[in-house]
Design a protein around this motif. Structure first.
Motif, short mmCIF file in Angstrom:
data_model
loop_
_atom_site.label_atom_id
_atom_site.label_comp_id
_atom_site.label_asym_id
_atom_site.label_seq_id
_atom_site.Cartn_x
_atom_site.Cartn_y
_atom_site.Cartn_z
N SER A 97 40.13 35.65 48.29
CA SER A 97 39.36 36.00 47.09
C SER A 97 38.31 37.07 47.42
O SER A 97 37.90 37.24 48.57
N VAL A 98 37.88 37.76 46.39
CA VAL A 98 36.81 38.75 46.54
C VAL A 98 35.53 38.04 46.99
O VAL A 98 34.78 38.55 47.82
N ARG A 167 35.94 47.29 52.05
CA ARG A 167 35.18 46.91 50.85
C ARG A 167 34.55 48.15 50.23
O ARG A 167 34.03 49.02 50.93
N GLU A 173 40.85 45.30 47.37
CA GLU A 173 41.45 44.30 46.48
C GLU A 173 42.96 44.32 46.56
O GLU A 173 43.61 43.28 46.43
N GLN A 177 45.36 41.07 47.21
CA GLN A 177 46.43 40.73 46.26
C GLN A 177 47.79 40.76 46.94
O GLN A 177 48.63 39.87 46.70
#
Length: 196
Positions: A97-98, A167, A173, A177
């Protein structure tokens, strides 16, 4: 100023270990003793009343981080009692997760300590058994059928480390994913083939 009671000394020690566990995962084990003690709200001189060396503290901080994660993981899996696949998917979603990317201080010690232990062979030798047990336990929570979970753990840790390093860029992201997709879509039951 009076002497610190034994109970207060133990509480101070636990505070230093917990603070070190978070700071080392976030910033690495190169954090200075002075900065660490300041973050714990204690004096620099108090460190040597509690620990023989910084290396001893690193060992305890690693053990603390794995114990903390084991308790958290156990609670997450209890939410899915009897449903290993649901617990596994929750673990993957949370790990990749972020939020986890952006909060290494509260994050997984496997990824949090890997780089430091890789650079510091003496510390790695001291902490190896705790770290190895932590890796094996985390992989076991991912295991499915004949898969021992090791490759899945490698995918998760690698994706998280890469996402942290990138980041601020959209690829961060994308990495999270891609790993989530690879780990969850590959374990769906294969459709049965009909031979008519």
């Amino acid at each position: 100023m009076g002497r610190v009671s034994q109970a207060q000394a133990q509480e101070n020690r636990q505070r230093v270990v917990a603070t070190a566990s978070r700071m080392f995962r976030e910033k690495g084990t190169t954090v200075s003793v002075a900065d660490l003690m300041k973050a714990a709200g204690l004096t620099h001189g108090g460190f040597y009343k509690q620990f023989a060396s910084k290396e001893d503290l690193v060992d305890e901080a690693i053990a603390h981080a794995f114990a903390e994660q084991a308790a958290h993981s156990a609670m997450a899996f209890e939410e899915h009692t009897g449903e290993h696949e649901a617990g596994r998917r929750t673990l993957i979603e949370d790990y990749l997760s972020v939020w986890h990317r952006d909060h290494p201080a509260e994050g997984c010690p496997v990824s949090g300590f890997a780089a430091d232990l890789g650079r510091e062979p003496e510390q790695a030798a001291r902490a190896q058994q705790v770290y190895v047990n932590g890796v094996r336990n985390r992989a076991a929570r991912l295991a499915t059928g004949d898969d021992d979970g090791m490759a899945q753990l490698c995918t998760m840790v690698g994706a998280l480390v890469l996402a942290r390093a990138t980041r601020g860029n959209p690829i961060s992201e994308e990495l999270l994913q891609a790993a989530r997709t690879a780990l969850t879509e590959n374990t769906r039951p294969e459709p049965q083939r009909h031979t008519d």
